[in-house]
Every structure is written in C-alpha cells, then in structure tokens.
Scaffold this active site. Structure first.
Site, short mmCIF file in Angstrom:
data_model
loop_
_atom_site.label_atom_id
_atom_site.label_comp_id
_atom_site.label_asym_id
_atom_site.label_seq_id
_atom_site.Cartn_x
_atom_site.Cartn_y
_atom_site.Cartn_z
N GLU A 146 12.31 -20.62 23.89
CA GLU A 146 12.83 -19.33 23.42
C GLU A 146 12.98 -18.40 24.61
O GLU A 146 12.18 -18.46 25.56
CB GLU A 146 11.86 -18.72 22.42
CG GLU A 146 11.76 -19.50 21.14
CD GLU A 146 10.85 -18.81 20.15
OE1 GLU A 146 11.36 -18.11 19.26
OE2 GLU A 146 9.62 -18.95 20.28
N HIS B 36 9.25 -23.16 8.27
CA HIS B 36 10.68 -22.86 8.08
C HIS B 36 11.59 -23.83 8.85
O HIS B 36 12.75 -23.95 8.54
CB HIS B 36 10.99 -21.39 8.40
CG HIS B 36 11.11 -21.09 9.87
ND1 HIS B 36 10.03 -20.90 10.66
CD2 HIS B 36 12.19 -20.93 10.66
CE1 HIS B 36 10.43 -20.64 11.90
NE2 HIS B 36 11.74 -20.66 11.93
N LYS C 236 2.58 -19.48 7.23
CA LYS C 236 1.60 -19.73 8.28
C LYS C 236 1.16 -18.39 8.87
O LYS C 236 1.84 -17.39 8.62
CB LYS C 236 2.21 -20.64 9.34
CG LYS C 236 3.37 -19.98 10.05
CD LYS C 236 3.69 -20.68 11.32
CE LYS C 236 4.14 -19.63 12.24
NZ LYS C 236 4.60 -19.89 13.48
N ASP D 248 0.96 -21.51 17.42
CA ASP D 248 2.08 -20.82 16.79
C ASP D 248 3.22 -21.79 16.47
O ASP D 248 3.87 -21.68 15.43
CB ASP D 248 2.59 -19.72 17.73
CG ASP D 248 3.75 -18.92 17.14
OD1 ASP D 248 3.69 -18.59 15.94
OD2 ASP D 248 4.71 -18.63 17.87
N LYS E 291 7.82 -19.11 25.44
CA LYS E 291 8.57 -17.85 25.33
C LYS E 291 9.09 -17.49 26.71
O LYS E 291 8.50 -17.90 27.71
CB LYS E 291 7.65 -16.72 24.85
CG LYS E 291 6.91 -17.01 23.56
CD LYS E 291 7.76 -16.78 22.36
CE LYS E 291 6.97 -16.99 21.07
NZ LYS E 291 7.80 -17.18 19.90
N HIS F 14 5.84 -26.56 13.65
CA HIS F 14 7.24 -26.98 13.80
C HIS F 14 7.40 -28.27 14.62
O HIS F 14 8.10 -29.18 14.20
CB HIS F 14 8.06 -25.88 14.49
CG HIS F 14 7.90 -24.52 13.87
ND1 HIS F 14 7.75 -24.35 12.51
CD2 HIS F 14 7.89 -23.27 14.40
CE1 HIS F 14 7.63 -23.07 12.25
NE2 HIS F 14 7.71 -22.38 13.37
N ARG G 127 0.79 -1.23 0.00
CA ARG G 127 0.00 0.00 0.00
C ARG G 127 0.82 1.27 0.00
O ARG G 127 0.31 2.35 -0.21
CB ARG G 127 -0.92 0.00 1.21
CG ARG G 127 -2.17 -0.79 0.97
CD ARG G 127 -2.99 -0.89 2.21
NE ARG G 127 -2.18 -1.47 3.29
CZ ARG G 127 -2.67 -1.88 4.44
NH1 ARG G 127 -3.93 -1.75 4.69
NH2 ARG G 127 -1.89 -2.40 5.37
N LYS H 4 15.71 -26.01 7.99
CA LYS H 4 16.92 -25.98 8.83
C LYS H 4 17.77 -27.23 8.56
O LYS H 4 17.24 -28.34 8.47
CB LYS H 4 16.54 -25.93 10.32
CG LYS H 4 15.92 -24.59 10.73
CD LYS H 4 15.62 -24.58 12.22
CE LYS H 4 14.78 -23.37 12.61
NZ LYS H 4 15.54 -22.19 12.93
C1 BG6 Z 1 7.94 -18.83 14.21
C2 BG6 Z 1 7.03 -18.45 15.35
O1 BG6 Z 1 7.30 -19.73 13.35
O2 BG6 Z 1 9.12 -19.43 14.72
C3 BG6 Z 1 7.74 -17.55 16.34
O3 BG6 Z 1 5.91 -17.76 14.84
C4 BG6 Z 1 9.05 -18.16 16.76
O4 BG6 Z 1 6.92 -17.28 17.46
C5 BG6 Z 1 9.87 -18.56 15.56
O5 BG6 Z 1 9.75 -17.17 17.52
C6 BG6 Z 1 11.13 -19.28 15.96
O6 BG6 Z 1 11.91 -19.56 14.85
P1 BG6 Z 1 13.45 -19.89 15.03
O7 BG6 Z 1 13.90 -20.26 13.66
O8 BG6 Z 1 14.11 -18.67 15.59
O9 BG6 Z 1 13.52 -21.04 15.99
#
Ligand code: BG6
Length: 511
Positions: free
Chosen positions: A241, A203, A173, A260, A363, A265, A66, A207
């Site tokens: 995390e 993602h 996602k 999430d 987290k 994952h 935008r 890895k």
């Molecule tokens: C994301 C989540 O898919 O993965 C985040 O939405 C998370 O909340 C992140 O922090 C972590 O990714 P990585 O590669 O840093 O482990």
C-alpha cells in the site's frame, strides 16, 4: 443417448446463476455507526445494494451509537457518507426509499435501557416495515466490546429468531490479537449465536479477483496440473500500500502489519491458492479444504533469517513529502509497531512440500498493489546456447488482485531474427478490457451474502484460530528480538526483506 451438454452440466437448466440474488425481508442493526469503516464502506455499500435493486423494499437500517441524534440527523449523516462513497450514481427515488428505513437508537454498550429501547424499536419496525423479524447485527466495533453487545442481545432476546425468522451477527476484524484471544472471542460469540449465524468479515474474500482464484483453478484444465512442488519453485503473495497510517493510531499502534493484514487477508489468499479442489463451493466443502491446508501450514525457521519487519521513516511518496510513522499523529514517538512484515511459510503436504510461500505487506511502499505470483522452476533441460537464454527469467503466473485486476503469464519466446535468442514476454488478461460488467465492491457482496445466509465467503472460527496459530510463533519471536528495521517511505521495504529472499537465492518481484 444423453448429449455431452447434459452430462457436463446437469444443473444448467435448473438454476441460472446470473439472475440477481435479492435479499428477502430483513433489516440490519449497525454498531459502530460513526466509525471510519461504516462511513467509508458500509453505508455506501448498503446504498449501492439498494440502488442495484438487491435489497428488499422494506429494508431497514438501525444505527446504534452515543450521539444525540434525531432521525433527521442520522439521515443527514448517512446521506453524506453515501454521497462521498457510493459507486453507483445517486438516485433520489432510491435514496428516499432507503431513508424511510433509517432509524437511530442512542446508547452505550453497557446501557441496559438503551438495549431495551433497541429491542422495542425492532419489534415495532417488524410490524411497520415488513422486515419479517429477520435481523443482522453488524459489529463494527473493537473486540473488547463484543462481549457486552452479545450479552445485551441475548438478555433482551434479540439474538434469537422466532418461528421462521432469523438473527445473525456479522463481525469485523480484528478478531483477537493471537490464537488464545481469538478463541476467547469465539467462545463469547458462540455462547450467544450458533456458528451458522456468525459471519466473520474478511473483506478480501468479497473481492471479485479473489473469488476468481477459484474459477481460474477449478474451471480450467490448463493450470491445475502445474500447481504443485514438481513445477512450482515458490509463491510470492504481496499486498503493498502507498498510504500511511495518519489518523489510524488508535487501532494500529501496537497491532502492526502482520496482525492487520497477514493473519487475515494474506493467509486467506494462501489458502485459496494452495488448497485442494473442494467437492463443491458450498460453505462447508470450501471451508473444509481451507482448514485442511491451513492445518498443514507453518512458518519456516529460523525466524532471524526467514522473516523481516520494518517501520517507515520520512520520505517521498511520489511527489509528496511524507512523515515517518513515529511522527504520524497519535503514534508513540518510540513506537515499535511494524508497518512492513514479510515471512516464509511452508505447507506440509504432498502437493506443496519444499515450496516456500513468501508473504509480505507494508504501508508507504512504492505503489498500491496486491498480487499472487506463482513462480515456476526452470525447464529441466534447455537445448539452447547459454547466451540465447541470458535474458530468460522464470516462468510466472501472476494473479493481480488489485488494482488493474487480471492475470499475467510470463514465459520465454523467440526474439525475431536469425538467432535462437529467447526473451521473457507477458500475456495479459485484464478485467477492464474483457468484461463490461462492473465489479461490485467487496462489502456489497459480503453484506448481501450475510442477508442471504450464504456463508462461503466468511472464514469460520476454526480458520481464524488456525491463522493465528501460524502467525503466533513469529509474533512471539519478534516481541523478544530487536525492533523493526527502518525503510524510507516510498521504497519497497527494509533491506532485511531483500536479504531474506537473497538467502534462498531469490528476489522479490517489483510489481
Ligand atoms: C484492512 C486493513 O483490512 O485492509 C488496512 O486494516 C488496509 O490497514 C486495508 O489498508 C486494505 O484494503 P484494500 O481493500 O484497500 O486493499
């Protein structure tokens, strides 16, 4: 007489996999260009791919958004993201070539005229940039907008290639918030793009260490015979995390840790650790095996005892004093969103019957670590005095996904001296000590694979729906039973998570 080399490696001479895989003529349209993900991950990854020589010379990136941006504004924005996030050294020459292929089209997702302009831009770029009319549409946007964008791509004819050219869609996602909504999204996307043209991003699958699960298990003889209910006591999959959720309220509040991270994952990690050997690593064979194991996976009940959830309160993260979730900017001060989730899953198969898979994520935990710990049963008979084995724990194989990528084997060994005392020791393989090659960032691998039409590392619609089917009953239970337990930032989660394992006579690893 054929040599054993010919027998065991019929493909070796044919195709040297170490040759770089370079994408053919193509371009990408990025929706969600001003989003956090595009800035932090996608744009730097595209630059790194260019810098490694893996993109075609005329690679073209079209941003759609935008903002009132000129081409120069867009270039400046991309350059800033690249400078801040790229992993390879900055190279003026590479940048200049990439910048020539940067274009911006202004518009909203419901603006027909903007999408007409986008279509005209792509046609023009096909003739000026040699993109071969091959385009990937990257949707880094909220799922509510998928339908609009897919519809616009269809209306303007952009969703379909002509002749030999291809069109693909890459989707970020969250892919729904439960199984029904995921199914609806799949229907929306599949009405425009055939499944083979859809690349759903998880993602974690990009890895290196996650792909290495397949190498460890299926390239070696020594681990696989042990990975079953005869020898394995339980499996712990942890993604911890240390970061908080400041700045992510819009996405995270109401979503929570299970949706999430666990739905995508951690369930993917479970599938890779637990699946049977695929016939090959072709997308279909790999996905077949993942689907098979996911079909056999379900949560163990009663959820009051087999799950736990928590929300962080103010505390200390290392030497930094941090606020609780409810004080984070943008979060509802009464937020019920969980920032920690743990659950027990079981796999109904001959291989895994009776072996609990404990998944946890959170987290603001003690430190950042993702690992899969396969914990073995005790040896059936130990011809030692009881005191000799007092310091012997369980044998374990720990795949460290990040940081400090590698693998650790823990087993008992005799303590030097005149008694038969046995104590735990660790044997450690670390990527950084063994390999000189640098691991590419997950997004580099995945973007390149999408351009190359290699879909092995992308979950299918079926995998996504099955993952939701595993999670949905727990989410449903949580929605109607109480609220998340509190845990202070910087600790290892709520007490209820420890109690959950203690009921089974087990403890969480402290990585
Ligand atoms: C994301 C989540 O898919 O993965 C985040 O939405 C998370 O909340 C992140 O922090 C972590 O990714 P990585 O590669 O840093 O482990």
């Amino acid at each position: 007489m054929p040599t054993s080399e010919t027998w065991s490696n019929p493909l070796r001479a044919e195709h040297d996999k170490r040759l770089p895989r370079i994408a053919g003529p193509s371009g990408m349209v990025l929706f969600g260009i001003t989003g956090d993900l595009a800035r932090r991950k996608l744009l730097p990854a595209i630059y790194d791919l260019a810098n490694r020589g893996l993109l075609p010379a005329g690679f073209t990136l079209v941003g759609f958004g935008r903002r009132e941006w000129s081409k120069q504004d867009f270039e400046d924005y991309v350059l800033e993201a690249v400078r801040a996030g790229a992993r390879t050294a900055f190279n003026e020459h590479v940048w200049a070539r990439l910048a020539e292929g940067l274009h911006f089209v202004r518009g909203n997702f419901d603006d027909d005229a903007a999408f007409d302009r986008l279509a005209a831009t792509l046609t023009e770029l096909d003739s000026t940039r040699g993109t071969g009319a091959n385009w990937a549409f990257y949707l880094s946007i909220p799922p509510e907008s998928f339908s609009n964008v897919c519809h616009q791509l269809q209306r303007t004819g952009m969703a379909e290639g002509h002749g030999d050219s291809w069109r693909r869609v890459v989707i970020e996602k969250p892919f729904g918030h439960n199984q029904d909504s995921a199914r609806e999204l799949n229907e929306v996307v599949n009405a425009v793009f055939p499944e083979e043209a859809v690349f759903r991003i998880d993602h974690y699958l990009g890895k290196e260490t996650v792909q290495n699960i397949l190498a460890l298990r299926f390239a070696n003889q020594m681990f696989e015979p042990l990975l079953n209910a005869h020898y394995v006591d339980h499996v712990q999959i942890t993604m911890a995390e240390d970061i908080g959720l400041g700045g992510r309220a819009g996405y995270y509040d109401g979503i929570g840790a299970a949706r999430d991270v666990i739905q995508n994952h951690l369930i993917q990690l479970l599938a890779l650790v637990a699946m049977d050997e695929p016939v090959s690593f072709s997308p279909r064979e790999l996905q077949n095996e993942k689907v098979k194991v996911l079909r056999a996976t379900s949560p163990i009940t009663p959820f009051s005892e087999t799950t736990a959830r928590g929300q962080y309160t103010a505390g200390w993260q290392g030497s930094e004093q941090v606020v609780g979730l409810r004080e984070e900017e943008g979060f509802d001060p009464e937020s019920q969103t969980e920032t920690y989730a743990a659950m027990t899953l079981g796999i109904q198969s001959r291989r895994w019957a009776g072996v609990p898979f404990y998944l946890r994520t959170g987290k603001r935990l003690g430190r950042r670590v993702t690992e899969i710990a396969i914990v073995f049963k005790e040896a059936p008979h130990q011809p030692f005095g009881a005191l000799d084995t007092a310091s012997l724990g369980e044998n374990a194989m720990v795949i460290r996904v990040q940081p400090d990528e590698g693998m650790l084997m823990r087993f008992g060994s005799k303590v030097p001296g005149s008694t038969m005392e046995v104590r735990d020791v660790n044997m450690d393989f670390s990527y950084s000590e063994v390999f000189t090659e640098q691991s590419p960032e997950a997004y580099e691998r995945l973007i390149l694979d999408a351009l190359l039409d290699q879909s092995s590392l992308f979950p299918t619609n079926e995998e996504v729906e099955l993952s939701w089917a595993i999670l949905d009953p727990i989410l449903e239970y949580w929605a109607h039973h109480g609220s998340p337990d509190e845990y202070p930032a910087g600790t290892w989660g709520p007490r209820s998570a420890d109690d959950m394992l203690a009921r089974d006579g087990r403890t969480w690893r402290r990585p």
